[in-house]
Design an enzyme around this catalytic site. Structure first.
Site, PDB file in Angstrom:
ATOM      1  N   GLY A  19      32.591 -91.871  34.736  1.00 38.30           N
ATOM      2  CA  GLY A  19      31.861 -92.483  35.835  1.00 38.30           C
ATOM      3  C   GLY A  19      31.733 -91.633  37.076  1.00 38.30           C
ATOM      4  O   GLY A  19      31.561 -90.413  37.022  1.00 38.30           O
ATOM      5  N   ASN A  91      39.858 -92.159  43.997  1.00 34.44           N
ATOM      6  CA  ASN A  91      38.746 -92.797  43.291  1.00 34.44           C
ATOM      7  C   ASN A  91      39.190 -93.879  42.309  1.00 34.44           C
ATOM      8  O   ASN A  91      38.426 -94.798  42.028  1.00 34.44           O
ATOM      9  CB  ASN A  91      37.956 -91.730  42.532  1.00 34.44           C
ATOM     10  CG  ASN A  91      36.939 -92.323  41.598  1.00 34.44           C
ATOM     11  OD1 ASN A  91      35.888 -92.819  42.003  1.00 34.44           O
ATOM     12  ND2 ASN A  91      37.228 -92.308  40.297  1.00 34.44           N
ATOM     13  N   TYR A 163      38.092-107.839  44.106  1.00 32.87           N
ATOM     14  CA  TYR A 163      37.614-106.460  44.240  1.00 32.87           C
ATOM     15  C   TYR A 163      37.103-106.205  45.661  1.00 32.87           C
ATOM     16  O   TYR A 163      37.476-105.211  46.295  1.00 32.87           O
ATOM     17  CB  TYR A 163      36.506-106.195  43.230  1.00 32.87           C
ATOM     18  CG  TYR A 163      35.883-104.815  43.361  1.00 32.87           C
ATOM     19  CD1 TYR A 163      36.514-103.689  42.840  1.00 32.87           C
ATOM     20  CD2 TYR A 163      34.665-104.641  44.018  1.00 32.87           C
ATOM     21  CE1 TYR A 163      35.961-102.433  42.966  1.00 32.87           C
ATOM     22  CE2 TYR A 163      34.097-103.377  44.148  1.00 32.87           C
ATOM     23  CZ  TYR A 163      34.742-102.286  43.622  1.00 32.87           C
ATOM     24  OH  TYR A 163      34.188-101.041  43.757  1.00 32.87           O
ATOM     25  N   LYS A 167      38.640-103.596  48.725  1.00 33.84           N
ATOM     26  CA  LYS A 167      37.924-102.506  49.378  1.00 33.84           C
ATOM     27  C   LYS A 167      37.894-102.704  50.898  1.00 33.84           C
ATOM     28  O   LYS A 167      37.893-101.722  51.658  1.00 33.84           O
ATOM     29  CB  LYS A 167      36.506-102.393  48.816  1.00 33.84           C
ATOM     30  CG  LYS A 167      36.472-101.989  47.338  1.00 33.84           C
ATOM     31  CD  LYS A 167      37.213-100.674  47.080  1.00 33.84           C
ATOM     32  CE  LYS A 167      37.085-100.209  45.642  1.00 33.84           C
ATOM     33  NZ  LYS A 167      37.786 -98.934  45.386  1.00 33.84           N
TER      34      LYS A 167
END
Length: 240
Positions: A19, A91, A163, A167
């Site tokens: 990815g 990441n 999620y 973040k």
């Protein structure tokens, strides 16, 4: 040990066997940077390095960001081989199956936060001494537009609370590290790659992983006049 600005830079990209992470590793290697491509799974990591042969200097480094022993061992290996770290791209990230906000359990939050938040803290804390030994290190935390509390686009589509809030927390962590390191040459920023087609989202995104990697590569290679403590996508600053 002293290092001159002329020496080859060394970068670590976590979760880089596929990815966006893989494309960040590819892009940095193409710039002549020695890239440590990390993955929890040695076989998948080695395969990714093999697939990127010819792009530059890429080396596999086994790393599980949720395992302190693994992080410490990786840091020691970097110290032994290179003595410094110029670029850290946090990441590695996960998400759980989407549910409505009220259906998500605390255990599901913990699972996501363990990688997306605590993993970043563990890796950054462990590698900060090596980042200080580089002439002008860069830390890039891969965030998401969904982590923005001020952007309407963050709330379009089905809610994804564990999620998205992980973040948001990552953005706050970015700002705090940048504040502490403001009087050093180290710059710390968060990047929003956009909705890219990866197995993370069943390849539903309209952007390619290479397009998503561009902002991270830009922030990882900022010159001394570049920003720190910001949250950016391809179009510039993203609202917190």
């Amino acid at each position: 040990m002293e290092f001159s600005g002329k020496e080859r830079k060394v970068a670590l990209v976590t979760g880089a066997n596929k990815g966006i992470g893989k494309e960040i590793a590819r892009g940095l290697a193409r710039l002549g940077i020695t890239v440590l491509l990390s993955s929890r799974d040695p076989e998948r990591g080695a395969q990714a390095v093999s697939e990127l042969a010819g792009e530059g200097t890429l080396l596999f480094l086994q790393l599980d960001v949720t395992d302190q022993a693994s992080v410490s061992a990786a840091a020691q290996e970097i110290a032994d081989r290179f003595g410094k770290l110029d670029i850290l791209v946090n990441n590695a990230g996960i998400a759980v199956k989407q549910k409505t906000t009220s259906e998500v359990t605390a255990d599901e939050f913990r699972k996501v936060y363990e990688t997306n938040v605590f993993g970043v803290i563990t890796v950054t804390h462990e590698l900060l001494p090596l980042l200080h030994r580089a002439p002008a290190a860069r830390i890039v935390n891969i965030s998401s537009n969904r982590g923005s509390l001020g952007s309407e686009s963050a709330f379009r589509g089905q809610p994804y609370i564990s999620y998205s809030t992980s973040k948001t927390a990552l953005n706050g962590i970015t700002a705090h590290y940048a504040r502490e390191l403001a009087n050093t040459p180290i710059k710390v920023n968060a990047a929003a790659p956009g909705h890219c087609a990866t197995d993370f989202n069943n390849y539903s995104g309209p952007r390619t992983p290479e397009q998503g990697a561009a902002i991270a590569i830009k922030l990882a290679t900022l010159d001394e006049h570049g920003p720190t403590g910001g949250f950016f996508d391809d179009n510039g600053p993203v609202p917190w």
